[in-house]
Motif scaffolding. Sequence first.
Motif, mmCIF file in Angstrom:
data_model
loop_
_atom_site.group_PDB
_atom_site.id
_atom_site.type_symbol
_atom_site.label_atom_id
_atom_site.label_comp_id
_atom_site.label_asym_id
_atom_site.label_seq_id
_atom_site.Cartn_x
_atom_site.Cartn_y
_atom_site.Cartn_z
ATOM 1 N N ARG A 9 -17.506 11.263 56.410
ATOM 2 C CA ARG A 9 -18.815 10.616 56.417
ATOM 3 C C ARG A 9 -19.661 11.024 57.578
ATOM 4 O O ARG A 9 -20.673 11.091 57.594
ATOM 5 N N THR A 10 -19.068 10.871 58.789
ATOM 6 C CA THR A 10 -19.417 11.238 60.079
ATOM 7 C C THR A 10 -19.765 12.402 60.203
ATOM 8 O O THR A 10 -21.019 12.814 60.576
ATOM 9 N N CYS A 11 -19.090 13.488 60.187
ATOM 10 C CA CYS A 11 -19.461 14.826 60.546
ATOM 11 C C CYS A 11 -19.515 15.793 59.394
ATOM 12 O O CYS A 11 -19.595 16.990 59.577
ATOM 13 N N GLY A 12 -18.935 15.490 58.236
ATOM 14 C CA GLY A 12 -19.301 16.254 56.997
ATOM 15 C C GLY A 12 -17.913 17.103 56.791
ATOM 16 O O GLY A 12 -17.891 17.898 55.939
ATOM 17 N N ASP A 13 -16.862 17.087 57.702
ATOM 18 C CA ASP A 13 -15.775 17.845 57.595
ATOM 19 C C ASP A 13 -15.144 17.646 56.373
ATOM 20 O O ASP A 13 -14.817 16.650 56.032
ATOM 21 N N THR A 14 -14.464 18.849 55.691
ATOM 22 C CA THR A 14 -13.572 18.327 54.545
ATOM 23 C C THR A 14 -12.109 18.887 55.015
ATOM 24 O O THR A 14 -12.129 19.902 55.451
ATOM 25 N N PHE A 15 -11.268 18.176 54.512
ATOM 26 C CA PHE A 15 -9.855 18.537 54.924
ATOM 27 C C PHE A 15 -8.894 18.013 54.183
ATOM 28 O O PHE A 15 -8.997 17.236 53.408
ATOM 29 N N GLU A 16 -7.654 18.547 54.010
ATOM 30 C CA GLU A 16 -6.521 17.983 53.313
ATOM 31 C C GLU A 16 -5.310 17.867 54.046
ATOM 32 O O GLU A 16 -5.084 17.978 54.993
#
Length: 72
Positions: A9-16
């Motif tokens: 939610r801070t930087c918008g990065d999506t990761f697995e």
Amino acid sequence: MPRYEFRCRTCGDTFELSRPMAESSAPASCPAGHDDTVKLLSAVAVGGSTAAPRAQAPAAGGGGCCGGGGCG
């Protein structure tokens, strides 16, 4: 091991992340080190077709249990 997808939610990065199912609800930090993340809902199907099932047309020739008579 199942893979879970998260979004920061801070930087918008999506990761697995790969983790045991017992830890599926555990908090996760993004690769940039932020702790405000949310687990995303995955639409992965296991062991099936990706196409939606089709409705079959009724058999021609009458009703009943055999779809054409002859049930005696």
